[in-house]
Design an enzyme around this catalytic site. Structure first.
Site, PDB file in Angstrom:
ATOM      1  N   GLY A   1       0.865  -1.063  -0.121  1.00  0.00           N
ATOM      2  CA  GLY A   1       0.234   0.006  -0.069  1.00  0.00           C
ATOM      3  C   GLY A   1       1.209   0.994  -0.016  1.00  0.00           C
ATOM      4  N   CYS A   2       2.169   1.141   0.650  1.00  0.00           N
ATOM      5  CA  CYS A   2       2.779   2.523   0.558  1.00  0.00           C
ATOM      6  C   CYS A   2       3.593   2.331  -0.142  1.00  0.00           C
ATOM      7  CB  CYS A   2       3.847   2.271   1.922  1.00  0.00           C
ATOM      8  SG  CYS A   2       4.177   0.804   2.806  1.00  0.00           S
ATOM      9  N   GLY A   3       3.702   1.091  -1.117  1.00  0.00           N
ATOM     10  CA  GLY A   3       5.719   1.346  -1.828  1.00  0.00           C
ATOM     11  C   GLY A   3       6.243  -0.170  -0.985  1.00  0.00           C
ATOM     12  N   LEU A   4       5.967  -0.301  -0.298  1.00  0.00           N
ATOM     13  CA  LEU A   4       6.855  -1.533   0.679  1.00  0.00           C
ATOM     14  C   LEU A   4       5.951  -2.760   1.079  1.00  0.00           C
ATOM     15  CD1 LEU A   4       9.286   0.630   2.504  1.00  0.00           C
ATOM     16  CD2 LEU A   4       9.473  -0.258   0.882  1.00  0.00           C
TER      17      LEU A   4
END
Length: 276
Positions: free
Chosen positions: A111-114
């Site tokens: 969801g946050c790129g990680l």
């Protein structure tokens, strides 16, 4: 099927100069998606120069800690799918079991790129210590390594647009070099080439044409080298990581000038003068 692609393309462009504008040809590097698949599942996709695929696969597997030695790979198959290259890597039983456990551990919410806190820990994984290395270099070796690397960069000579990573031995010069549009890729390809040739990474220094990020330090430590020499500057995290690993980080090599950021004791001359 083994992939064979050209690493360079000729294109036409308009060249604007002080004397006017004219159509002219120029050689530019190709880049293509390269997927690393383990046990039939894609693990990572890199934009890379379409060359030295076997070196790339082996080096990536080593520097990312997926395998501990080349013996843990059963087979590497390079497949050209038109839109990109898929490198199928088959691991032997014990290595495959470790990799499957690692993949399950890294599966987390997106969801946050990680991919969860585990991925942050993976990015900041501990680095192999190279502090016990007895390798020493003279100031002339630093300067010579960069000059010699510049002479074994055929892709860069034609395009002026790729990075290189080389391996320097004080008594022999640059014995191995690889190029790629990506600096990490060039270093991975070098790692694989060294492993395939049976060259001990602790015996020499890694030389790169790029800046030094933390990943470059991590990969150099995985190769086993205690010295990284770079044409450009390092990041603060790279400096801290090299220091903790016992690695000598030399950067900003410009002619006879260079800066030593960590463990200067391995450079046995030319370090006494202080400059601001």
């Amino acid at each position: 099927m083994t992939a064979r692609r050209k690493a360079i393309a000729q294109i036409s462009r308009l060249a604007r100069r002080a004397g006017g504008t004219a159509a002219a040809n120029r050689m530019v590097p190709e880049e293509t998606p390269v997927a690393f698949s383990f046990a039939g599942t894609t693990h990572a996709v890199m934009m890379a120069s379409p060359a030295d695929f076997e070196d790339f696969a082996l080096g990536f597997s080593l520097t990312e800690g997926i395998i501990a030695s080349p013996d843990e790979i059963e087979a590497i198959e390079v497949e050209d799918h038109g839109a990109g290259i898929d490198i199928q890597i088959r691991l032997k039983d014990q290595a495959n079991t470790r990799f499957e456990a690692r993949r399950r551990r890294l599966a987390g919410p997106v969801g946050c790129g990680l991919c969860g806190i585990e991925s942050i820990e993976e990015a900041m994984r501990s680095v192999n210590s190279v502090g016990a290395s007895t390798l020493t270099l003279e100031a002339n070796d630093i300067v010579r390594s960069v000059k010699l690397l510049s002479k074994v960069q055929p892709l860069h000579t034609e395009t002026g647009a790729v990075h290189a990573a080389g391996f320097y031995l004080p008594d022999r010069g640059v014995v191995m070099a690889r190029e790629d549009v990506g600096r990490h890729n060039a270093l991975d390809k070098l790692a694989g080439a060294l492993a395939r040739a049976g060259i001990n990474g602790a015996s020499g220094a890694v030389v790169v044409t790029s800046r030094v990020s933390v990943e470059m330090v991590q990969k150099t430590a995985a190769i086993g080298s205690a010295v990284i020499i770079a044409v450009s500057a390092p990041t603060a995290l790279a400096i801290r990581t090299a220091d903790e690993a016992g690695m000598t980080l030399v950067a900003l090599v410009r002619g006879d000038d260079f800066d030593i950021f960590t463990h200067p004791d391995r450079v046995v001359s030319g370090v006494a003068k202080h400059v601001a």
